[in-house]
Design a protein around this motif. Structure first.
Motif, PDB file in Angstrom:
ATOM      1  N   MET A  66       3.401  -6.230   2.599  1.00 34.47           N
ATOM      2  CA  MET A  66       2.246  -5.416   2.223  1.00 34.47           C
ATOM      3  C   MET A  66       2.584  -3.924   2.283  1.00 34.47           C
ATOM      4  O   MET A  66       2.093  -3.128   1.475  1.00 34.47           O
ATOM      5  N   GLY A  67       3.417  -3.538   3.244  1.00 35.89           N
ATOM      6  CA  GLY A  67       3.858  -2.149   3.297  1.00 35.89           C
ATOM      7  C   GLY A  67       4.603  -1.753   2.035  1.00 35.89           C
ATOM      8  O   GLY A  67       4.430  -0.659   1.497  1.00 35.89           O
ATOM      9  N   ARG A  68       5.422  -2.673   1.545  1.00 35.93           N
ATOM     10  CA  ARG A  68       6.174  -2.424   0.312  1.00 35.93           C
ATOM     11  C   ARG A  68       5.235  -2.362  -0.891  1.00 35.93           C
ATOM     12  O   ARG A  68       5.376  -1.501  -1.775  1.00 35.93           O
ATOM     13  N   LEU A  69       4.260  -3.281  -0.943  1.00 33.67           N
ATOM     14  CA  LEU A  69       3.347  -3.340  -2.082  1.00 33.67           C
ATOM     15  C   LEU A  69       2.465  -2.099  -2.181  1.00 33.67           C
ATOM     16  O   LEU A  69       2.043  -1.717  -3.280  1.00 33.67           O
ATOM     17  N   MET A  70       2.194  -1.451  -1.046  1.00 29.71           N
ATOM     18  CA  MET A  70       1.398  -0.229  -1.098  1.00 29.71           C
ATOM     19  C   MET A  70       2.138   0.877  -1.846  1.00 29.71           C
ATOM     20  O   MET A  70       1.508   1.759  -2.429  1.00 29.71           O
ATOM     21  N   GLY A  71       3.459   0.839  -1.824  1.00 32.22           N
ATOM     22  CA  GLY A  71       4.225   1.809  -2.589  1.00 32.22           C
ATOM     23  C   GLY A  71       4.226   1.515  -4.077  1.00 32.22           C
ATOM     24  O   GLY A  71       4.485   2.399  -4.893  1.00 32.22           O
ATOM     25  N   VAL A  72       3.928   0.262  -4.439  1.00 32.36           N
ATOM     26  CA  VAL A  72       3.921  -0.137  -5.852  1.00 32.36           C
ATOM     27  C   VAL A  72       2.533   0.020  -6.468  1.00 32.36           C
ATOM     28  O   VAL A  72       2.368   0.602  -7.547  1.00 32.36           O
ATOM     29  N   PHE A  73       1.501  -0.508  -5.773  1.00 35.96           N
ATOM     30  CA  PHE A  73       0.151  -0.538  -6.333  1.00 35.96           C
ATOM     31  C   PHE A  73      -0.789   0.507  -5.733  1.00 35.96           C
ATOM     32  O   PHE A  73      -1.901   0.683  -6.224  1.00 35.96           O
ATOM     33  N   GLY A  74      -0.370   1.171  -4.664  1.00 36.37           N
ATOM     34  CA  GLY A  74      -1.250   2.118  -3.999  1.00 36.37           C
ATOM     35  C   GLY A  74      -1.895   1.499  -2.768  1.00 36.37           C
ATOM     36  O   GLY A  74      -2.020   0.273  -2.662  1.00 36.37           O
ATOM     37  N   MET A  75      -2.335   2.336  -1.851  1.00 41.47           N
ATOM     38  CA  MET A  75      -2.889   1.840  -0.599  1.00 41.47           C
ATOM     39  C   MET A  75      -4.251   1.190  -0.774  1.00 41.47           C
ATOM     40  O   MET A  75      -4.522   0.123  -0.206  1.00 41.47           O
ATOM     41  N   ARG A  76      -5.138   1.831  -1.526  1.00 40.71           N
ATOM     42  CA  ARG A  76      -6.510   1.327  -1.610  1.00 40.71           C
ATOM     43  C   ARG A  76      -6.620  -0.085  -2.201  1.00 40.71           C
ATOM     44  O   ARG A  76      -7.320  -0.934  -1.643  1.00 40.71           O
ATOM     45  N   PRO A  77      -5.954  -0.399  -3.313  1.00 44.94           N
ATOM     46  CA  PRO A  77      -6.053  -1.773  -3.838  1.00 44.94           C
ATOM     47  C   PRO A  77      -5.549  -2.834  -2.868  1.00 44.94           C
ATOM     48  O   PRO A  77      -6.192  -3.869  -2.670  1.00 44.94           O
ATOM     49  N   VAL A  78      -4.409  -2.584  -2.245  1.00 47.76           N
ATOM     50  CA  VAL A  78      -3.838  -3.565  -1.323  1.00 47.76           C
ATOM     51  C   VAL A  78      -4.724  -3.731  -0.092  1.00 47.76           C
ATOM     52  O   VAL A  78      -5.015  -4.863   0.345  1.00 47.76           O
TER      53      VAL A  78
END
Length: 409
Positions: A66-78
């Motif tokens: 999830m930490g990695r995905l926040m860099g891809v999709f942004g913090m708010r969506p994740v």
């Protein structure tokens, strides 16, 4: 103490601190509530340990991912998706009586959907304050974290003993949902953008400091989970003495965090701080009287929040900004898995040996923390005269050459 006054002058610092504290508070409650809820529903602490182990396995996958995905999709969506899914699963476990295998699968899914609040907020902090104030902010965060890990079980025990474990799980879900929405709505979450990491997933584990912080956090938090289970077992499900003892432990940790945690970290800081906690916990073996446990755990608590501050500072000072979210994801995974497995091991020990078994489990985890801290002093950074700001990410810069063309530097 003036450092905390200075932090208050930075816009939004205390707001996001309280928001993330509320969003993370359920994770200090869940291990104890699930332990009690599953034991009462299925009859054995060992079954509760199975459910907690499934949750911890899901969290082990989710934290860095999830930490990695926040860099891809942004913090708010994740953060939004995981908060809604995790809350819904928690409510379902509270009220729907299902076969143990189904509950274990739901616990695994809940672990996968754990909201990545910790890596998000610790990535945001360096963008909110000057570098020389960052250690103080990590210390304040660590003190707040101790409210989660120690006051969380107090609330869990009180609500579960007075109203039932179902309502204990509902309180946790309420904190998760509304605290998460509060955190997501803060300006800092929308303003700070995590750069997309260039290296493959998991490459941050090549940093020895990230591995040390992850393993040390796992061992350290597992000791608390085992200790809390042991305290509850000593006084029984319905006794308020367990809550009082754990609250005093929290008081020692808060005091230690405010007085010690902001000090510049040295290579031996983790060793000394974890040793203080070990001594206080080991003294529990001399008596199970509430007054004695309160005294020795207050003393042991003085090293708790400072130890957490040291873990966060170690990571921040040694990784690039684009890698901080994933790094804190691994560290957070270590701590969340520690909560679940510490409770699970303690549950089995209580079934076999009584409350003293859980206390011994806690001491063993703390001894491992001390040994690890001592063996890694050459790797832990010496921040005397330095700040803990993450290493900046650099981009190729085009420089003009003598002929008027451009070269990359």
């Amino acid at each position: 103490m003036g450092i905390y006054r200075d932090l208050g002058r930075s816009p939004g610092v205390f707001g996001i601190l309280f928001a993330q504290l509320t969003a993370r508070f359920p994770f200090g409650m869940l291990s104890i509530i699930l332990l009690l809820h599953i034991e009462q529903a299925y009859g054995l602490y060992t079954y509760a340990g199975i459910v907690l182990a499934c949750q911890s396995f899901g969290q082990a996958i989710a934290g860095p991912l999830m930490g990695r995905l926040m860099g891809v999709f942004g913090m708010r969506p994740v953060l939004s998706i995981t908060t809604l899914v995790c809350s819904a699963l928690l409510i379902a476990i509270a009220w729907v009586h299902l076969p143990l295998a189904v509950v274990a699968a739901m616990a695994f899914a809940m672990g996968i959907a754990t909201p990545p609040v910790t890596p998000a907020v610790r990535t945001i902090y360096p963008k909110m304050v000057p570098g020389h104030q960052l250690s103080g902010l990590f210390s304040l965060d660590a003190s707040a974290q101790e409210i989660i890990w120690v006051f969380g079980p107090v609330v869990a025990v009180f609500v579960s003993s007075q109203f039932g474990t179902e309502w204990g799980l509902m309180v946790a879900a309420t904190f998760m949902l509304f605290g998460g929405l509060w955190f997501i709505a803060t300006k800092a979450v929308g303003r700070v953008r995590i750069p997309q990491a260039r290296r493959r997933f998991g490459a941050v584990l090549r940093h020895p400091t990230v591995v040390i912080a992850t393993v040390a956090g796992f061992l350290f938090v597992a000791s608390f989970a085992a200790l809390e289970a042991g305290i509850v077992a000593i006084f029984g499900h319905g006794a308020l003495e367990a809550g009082v003892v754990l609250a005093v432990f929290a008081g020692g940790s808060l005091l230690g965090g405010l007085l010690i945690g902001h000090r510049q970290m040295r290579p031996w800081s983790m060793l000394l701080r974890s040793l203080v906690v070990l001594i206080g916990t080991a003294l529990c073996l001399f008596s199970f009287e509430a007054w004695w446990l309160s005294v020795v755990l207050f003393l042991g608590g003085l090293g708790t929040a400072p130890m957490f501050a040291a873990l966060s500072t170690t990571v921040s000072a040694t990784v690039k900004f684009s890698e901080t979210a994933e790094s804190y994801g691994w560290v957070g995974t270590g701590q969340l898995v520690g909560v679940a497995l510490g409770s699970a091991f303690a549950g089995v020990a209580i079934d076999q040996y009584g409350p003293i078994g859980a206390i011994i489990v806690s001491i063993v985890f703390l001894m491992a923390t001390v040994i690890l801290s001592a063996s890694c002093m050459r790797i832990i950074p010496d921040l005397q005269g330095r700040n803990a700001t993450p290493i900046p990410d650099t981009e190729p810069v085009q420089l003009p050459n003598a002929a008027g063309s451009h070269v990359s530097d």
